[in-house]
Design a protein around this motif. Structure first.
Motif, PDB file in Angstrom:
ATOM      1  N   LYS A  62      -0.042  16.087  22.286  1.00  0.00           N
ATOM      2  CA  LYS A  62       0.329  17.388  22.851  1.00  0.00           C
ATOM      3  C   LYS A  62       1.845  17.523  22.884  1.00  0.00           C
ATOM      4  N   SER A  63       2.442  17.383  21.723  1.00  0.00           N
ATOM      5  CA  SER A  63       3.892  17.521  21.543  1.00  0.00           C
ATOM      6  C   SER A  63       4.137  18.222  20.225  1.00  0.00           C
ATOM      7  N   ARG A  64       5.304  18.835  20.120  1.00  0.00           N
ATOM      8  CA  ARG A  64       5.658  19.485  18.859  1.00  0.00           C
ATOM      9  C   ARG A  64       5.833  18.428  17.766  1.00  0.00           C
ATOM     10  N   ILE A  65       5.523  18.780  16.538  1.00  0.00           N
ATOM     11  CA  ILE A  65       5.621  17.850  15.413  1.00  0.00           C
ATOM     12  C   ILE A  65       7.030  17.267  15.304  1.00  0.00           C
TER      13      ILE A  65
ATOM     14  N   VAL B  94      10.630  10.606  17.539  1.00  0.00           N
ATOM     15  CA  VAL B  94      10.337   9.340  18.220  1.00  0.00           C
ATOM     16  C   VAL B  94       9.946   8.258  17.216  1.00  0.00           C
ATOM     17  N   VAL B  95       9.058   8.573  16.295  1.00  0.00           N
ATOM     18  CA  VAL B  95       8.548   7.582  15.343  1.00  0.00           C
ATOM     19  C   VAL B  95       9.635   7.106  14.384  1.00  0.00           C
ATOM     20  N   THR B  96      10.536   7.979  13.972  1.00  0.00           N
ATOM     21  CA  THR B  96      11.532   7.614  12.953  1.00  0.00           C
ATOM     22  C   THR B  96      12.885   7.203  13.526  1.00  0.00           C
ATOM     23  N   ASP B  97      13.063   7.284  14.843  1.00  0.00           N
ATOM     24  CA  ASP B  97      14.336   6.924  15.464  1.00  0.00           C
ATOM     25  C   ASP B  97      14.456   5.406  15.576  1.00  0.00           C
ATOM     26  N   LEU B  98      15.236   4.807  14.698  1.00  0.00           N
ATOM     27  CA  LEU B  98      15.382   3.357  14.678  1.00  0.00           C
ATOM     28  C   LEU B  98      16.375   2.842  15.719  1.00  0.00           C
TER      29      LEU B  98
ATOM     30  N   ARG C  74       6.112  13.350   6.404  1.00  0.00           N
ATOM     31  CA  ARG C  74       5.691  12.112   5.745  1.00  0.00           C
ATOM     32  C   ARG C  74       6.783  11.051   5.843  1.00  0.00           C
ATOM     33  N   TYR C  75       6.356   9.838   6.228  1.00  0.00           N
ATOM     34  CA  TYR C  75       7.261   8.693   6.369  1.00  0.00           C
ATOM     35  C   TYR C  75       6.541   7.481   5.794  1.00  0.00           C
ATOM     36  N   GLU C  76       7.167   6.794   4.844  1.00  0.00           N
ATOM     37  CA  GLU C  76       6.531   5.639   4.216  1.00  0.00           C
ATOM     38  C   GLU C  76       7.542   4.515   4.072  1.00  0.00           C
ATOM     39  N   PHE C  77       7.019   3.279   4.157  1.00  0.00           N
ATOM     40  CA  PHE C  77       7.870   2.129   3.895  1.00  0.00           C
ATOM     41  C   PHE C  77       7.036   0.935   3.459  1.00  0.00           C
ATOM     42  N   THR C  78       7.721  -0.034   2.849  1.00  0.00           N
ATOM     43  CA  THR C  78       7.107  -1.326   2.564  1.00  0.00           C
ATOM     44  C   THR C  78       7.504  -2.266   3.692  1.00  0.00           C
ATOM     45  N   MET C  79       6.719  -3.313   3.899  1.00  0.00           N
ATOM     46  CA  MET C  79       6.975  -4.302   4.945  1.00  0.00           C
ATOM     47  C   MET C  79       6.804  -5.691   4.348  1.00  0.00           C
ATOM     48  N   ASP C  80       7.620  -6.629   4.852  1.00  0.00           N
ATOM     49  CA  ASP C  80       7.559  -7.988   4.323  1.00  0.00           C
ATOM     50  C   ASP C  80       8.051  -8.965   5.382  1.00  0.00           C
ATOM     51  N   ASN C  81       7.262 -10.026   5.600  1.00  0.00           N
ATOM     52  CA  ASN C  81       7.721 -11.139   6.431  1.00  0.00           C
ATOM     53  C   ASN C  81       7.087 -12.423   5.913  1.00  0.00           C
ATOM     54  N   ALA C  82       7.247 -13.516   6.626  1.00  0.00           N
ATOM     55  CA  ALA C  82       6.744 -14.812   6.168  1.00  0.00           C
ATOM     56  C   ALA C  82       5.222 -14.862   6.084  1.00  0.00           C
ATOM     57  N   ASN C  83       4.535 -13.938   6.766  1.00  0.00           N
ATOM     58  CA  ASN C  83       3.067 -13.963   6.819  1.00  0.00           C
ATOM     59  C   ASN C  83       2.367 -12.879   6.011  1.00  0.00           C
ATOM     60  N   MET C  84       3.087 -11.822   5.615  1.00  0.00           N
ATOM     61  CA  MET C  84       2.404 -10.714   4.954  1.00  0.00           C
ATOM     62  C   MET C  84       3.386  -9.836   4.179  1.00  0.00           C
ATOM     63  N   THR C  85       2.794  -9.027   3.300  1.00  0.00           N
ATOM     64  CA  THR C  85       3.506  -7.924   2.652  1.00  0.00           C
ATOM     65  C   THR C  85       2.579  -6.724   2.753  1.00  0.00           C
ATOM     66  N   GLY C  86       3.153  -5.538   2.709  1.00  0.00           N
ATOM     67  CA  GLY C  86       2.291  -4.375   2.800  1.00  0.00           C
ATOM     68  C   GLY C  86       3.042  -3.065   2.759  1.00  0.00           C
ATOM     69  N   THR C  87       2.299  -2.000   3.023  1.00  0.00           N
ATOM     70  CA  THR C  87       2.857  -0.646   3.061  1.00  0.00           C
ATOM     71  C   THR C  87       2.362   0.060   4.308  1.00  0.00           C
ATOM     72  N   TRP C  88       3.110   1.060   4.728  1.00  0.00           N
ATOM     73  CA  TRP C  88       2.742   1.879   5.879  1.00  0.00           C
ATOM     74  C   TRP C  88       3.057   3.323   5.533  1.00  0.00           C
ATOM     75  N   THR C  89       2.127   4.228   5.872  1.00  0.00           N
ATOM     76  CA  THR C  89       2.321   5.659   5.658  1.00  0.00           C
ATOM     77  C   THR C  89       2.024   6.392   6.952  1.00  0.00           C
ATOM     78  N   GLY C  90       2.941   7.260   7.348  1.00  0.00           N
ATOM     79  CA  GLY C  90       2.730   8.130   8.496  1.00  0.00           C
ATOM     80  C   GLY C  90       2.701   9.577   8.036  1.00  0.00           C
ATOM     81  N   LEU C  91       1.608  10.277   8.348  1.00  0.00           N
ATOM     82  CA  LEU C  91       1.468  11.700   8.023  1.00  0.00           C
ATOM     83  C   LEU C  91       1.418  12.481   9.321  1.00  0.00           C
ATOM     84  N   PHE C  92       2.136  13.587   9.372  1.00  0.00           N
ATOM     85  CA  PHE C  92       2.246  14.404  10.568  1.00  0.00           C
ATOM     86  C   PHE C  92       1.880  15.840  10.215  1.00  0.00           C
ATOM     87  N   ARG C  93       0.975  16.440  11.023  1.00  0.00           N
ATOM     88  CA  ARG C  93       0.526  17.814  10.768  1.00  0.00           C
ATOM     89  C   ARG C  93       0.598  18.616  12.061  1.00  0.00           C
TER      90      ARG C  93
END
Length: 101
Positions: A11-14, A20-24, A67-86
């Motif tokens: 219940k917040s504006r997009i 909040v999600v993209t503020d590093l 849309r926000y996407e990134f790859t991730m990598d650490n000693a235990n895993m590799t992967g991707t993450w996608t965030g979609l906002f509507r």
């Protein structure tokens, strides 16, 4: 590869959810993190868990506020993450997909 999807209507504006999600510079809303170090603004950052374990992220798509996407990598895993906002009548639907090896 393991895939996980989460979807929620907030219940917040997009624009507010996007900020909040993209503020590093502020990860206080993330109970799992100690800190985030930005290595190259808009491109690369490292998240540290409460235990100090690092994960490196490379931003691959940044299309505010949808849309926000990134790859991730650490000693235990590799992967991707996608965030979609509507936009919705209630506020914002956020859908997050994580794929990990």
């Amino acid at each position: 590869m393991t895939e996980s999807k989460k979807k929620a209507v907030l219940k917040s504006r997009i624009e507010q959810v996007w900020e909040v999600v993209t503020d590093l510079s502020d990860c206080s809303w993330r109970s799992d993190l100690q800190r985030i170090d930005v290595l190259e603004p808009g491109k690369t950052f490292v998240e540290y868990t409460k235990e100090g374990f690092p994960t490196t992220f490379v931003i691959t798509r940044f299309e505010p506020p949808y849309r926000y996407e990134f790859t991730m990598d650490n000693a235990n895993m590799t992967g991707t993450w996608t965030g979609l906002f509507r936009r919705t009548d209630e506020g914002c639907e956020a859908e997050f997909t994580e794929r990990v090896d």
